[in-house]
Design a protein around this motif. Structure first.
Motif, mmCIF file in Angstrom:
data_model
loop_
_atom_site.group_PDB
_atom_site.id
_atom_site.type_symbol
_atom_site.label_atom_id
_atom_site.label_comp_id
_atom_site.label_asym_id
_atom_site.label_seq_id
_atom_site.Cartn_x
_atom_site.Cartn_y
_atom_site.Cartn_z
ATOM 1 N N SER A 15 0.856 -1.170 0.000
ATOM 2 C CA SER A 15 0.000 0.000 0.000
ATOM 3 C C SER A 15 0.902 1.233 0.000
ATOM 4 C CB SER A 15 -0.878 -0.051 1.259
ATOM 5 O OG SER A 15 -1.757 1.030 1.271
ATOM 6 N N LEU A 16 0.773 2.044 -1.030
ATOM 7 C CA LEU A 16 1.510 3.311 -1.099
ATOM 8 C C LEU A 16 0.523 4.400 -0.735
ATOM 9 C CD1 LEU A 16 3.406 2.753 -4.474
ATOM 10 C CD2 LEU A 16 4.321 2.520 -2.160
ATOM 11 N N ARG A 17 0.848 5.173 0.297
ATOM 12 C CA ARG A 17 -0.109 6.163 0.794
ATOM 13 C C ARG A 17 0.493 7.561 0.708
ATOM 14 N NH1 ARG A 17 -2.570 2.763 5.946
ATOM 15 N NH2 ARG A 17 -2.976 0.892 4.726
ATOM 16 N N ALA A 18 -0.007 8.303 -0.263
ATOM 17 C CA ALA A 18 0.354 9.723 -0.428
ATOM 18 C C ALA A 18 1.864 9.946 -0.404
ATOM 19 C CB ALA A 18 -0.343 10.562 0.636
ATOM 20 N N ILE A 19 2.549 9.209 -1.285
ATOM 21 C CA ILE A 19 4.017 9.281 -1.337
ATOM 22 C C ILE A 19 4.476 10.546 -2.059
ATOM 23 C CG2 ILE A 19 6.099 8.178 -2.260
ATOM 24 C CD1 ILE A 19 4.808 6.498 -0.094
ATOM 25 N N GLY A 35 2.145 12.852 -3.776
ATOM 26 C CA GLY A 35 0.927 12.246 -3.224
ATOM 27 C C GLY A 35 0.489 11.017 -4.020
ATOM 28 N N SER A 37 -0.583 7.355 -4.591
ATOM 29 C CA SER A 37 -1.207 6.322 -3.748
ATOM 30 C C SER A 37 -1.736 5.189 -4.609
ATOM 31 C CB SER A 37 -2.409 6.896 -2.982
ATOM 32 O OG SER A 37 -2.009 7.911 -2.098
ATOM 33 N N THR A 38 -1.563 3.970 -4.125
ATOM 34 C CA THR A 38 -2.229 2.814 -4.734
ATOM 35 C C THR A 38 -2.089 1.612 -3.810
ATOM 36 O OG1 THR A 38 -2.559 1.621 -6.817
ATOM 37 C CG2 THR A 38 -0.298 1.809 -6.071
ATOM 38 N N ASP A 39 -2.929 0.607 -4.029
ATOM 39 C CA ASP A 39 -2.830 -0.668 -3.309
ATOM 40 C C ASP A 39 -2.618 -1.785 -4.303
ATOM 41 O OD1 ASP A 39 -3.326 0.342 -0.738
ATOM 42 O OD2 ASP A 39 -5.492 0.323 -1.078
ATOM 43 N N GLY A 72 4.553 10.586 3.260
ATOM 44 C CA GLY A 72 3.738 9.435 2.877
ATOM 45 C C GLY A 72 4.270 8.162 3.509
ATOM 46 N N ASN A 80 3.465 -0.875 8.601
ATOM 47 C CA ASN A 80 3.902 0.471 8.214
ATOM 48 C C ASN A 80 5.429 0.543 8.279
ATOM 49 O OD1 ASN A 80 4.444 3.122 7.847
ATOM 50 N ND2 ASN A 80 3.178 3.868 9.549
ATOM 51 N N LYS A 230 1.331 11.808 -9.458
ATOM 52 C CA LYS A 230 0.254 11.014 -8.851
ATOM 53 C C LYS A 230 0.006 9.754 -9.676
ATOM 54 C CE LYS A 230 -2.182 14.685 -6.449
ATOM 55 N NZ LYS A 230 -1.196 15.765 -6.659
#
Ligand SMILES: Nc1ncnc2c1ncn2[C@@H]1O[C@H](COP(=O)(O)OP(=O)(O)OP(=O)(O)O)[C@@H](O)[C@H]1O
Ligand SMILES: [Mg+2]
Length: 237
Positions: A15-19, A35, A37-39, A72, A80, A230
């Motif tokens: 899970s990439l969160r707002a990198i 920012g 983001s993807t899973d 992120g 995490n 993004k």
């Protein structure tokens, strides 16, 4: 957490969160990731596309815990990674992540078999068990007759197939590939790509494969495009 959320959690490998990632270039700062983001789910092969310089390699390095984002979070299998120290990040990378690069980066003085055995020995596997897996993976890639060849004695396509086998030697859950067939002629690229996808599916890996080849990208389960820092999911073809 309800049942649905619970099953989502279990099947998300990455899970990439707002990198976000910025680089200093001379006197100016450029924002490469802004920012993103993807899973990525288990057994899901995702194509990563975007023009040269968009930040694909940067994103893969961050996802693979080789670099840290400025902002992120990277989560791997529900963990995490921002909370881990360097040693823990290295162990998690060795255990769960495989890498394939555009240039094979095999060790020139070792045979194909040894190149796949070595990362397993480093990870503490017994030699006989490591050899069995190395032989199995090389035959999966159609290289059962090339076990004792050194990289210089293999074609470009064969070298990449050994590199793919090596990347999954330690049974990672996530495969990150940076233009793995970008250096091959189109028909070899297609064959090597097909075999890589087959291995991804056999081993039920989550995978992000950066490619400039849209025809190859279309064979994958999903395509994400890096644009203005993004990640955008492209609708299925
Ligand atoms: N260590 C660094 N220092 C400064 N700038 C960097 C660094 N690494 C990457 N960049 C810059 O970040 C941008 C994205 O680079 P990256 O290699 O991630 O692009 P890419 O999408 O992989 O491109 P390509 O398709 O050509 O491989 C580029 O403008 C690059 O110059
Ligand atoms: Mg790149």
């Amino acid at each position: 957490m309800n049942k649905y959320e619970n099953s989502l959690q279990q099947t998300t490998v990455l899970s990439l969160r707002a990198i976000s990632r910025r680089f200093q270039q001379g006197s100016r700062e450029i924002t490469v990731l802004d920012g993103a983001s993807t899973d990525i789910g288990e057994a899901q092969a995702v194509a990563l596309i975007g023009p040269s310089g968009a930040g694909k390699s940067t994103l893969l390095h961050i996802a693979g815990l080789l670099e840290k984002p400025d902002q992120g979070e990277v989560w791997i299998r529900g963990q995490n990674c921002a909370q881990l120290n360097d040693g823990e990040r290295t162990r998690l990378r060795r255990k769960h992540i495989g890498f394939v690069y555009q240039f094979h980066q095999l060790l020139p003085e070792f045979t194909a078999l040894e190149n796949i055995l070595l990362p397993q020995l480093i990870n503490g596997k017994a030699r006989s068990e490591g050899l069995d897996r190395a032989r199995y993976l090389l035959s999966l890639m159609g290289l059962e007759n090339r076990l004792d060849h050194r990289p210089a004695e293999l074609s470009g396509g064969e070298q990449q197939r050994v590199a793919i086998a090596r990347s999954i030697a330690n049974q990672p859950r996530l495969l990150l590939a940076d233009e793995p067939t970008g250096n091959l002629d189109p028909s070899t690229a297609e064959r090597v790509f097909d075999q890589m996808l087959e291995v991804v599916r056999t081993e039920k890996l989550g995978a992000i494969i950066a490619t400039h080849n849209h025809a190859l990208a279309e064979q994958m389960d999903r395509t994400v495009m890096l644009e203005n820092g993004k990640l955008l999911d492209l609708p299925p073809q």
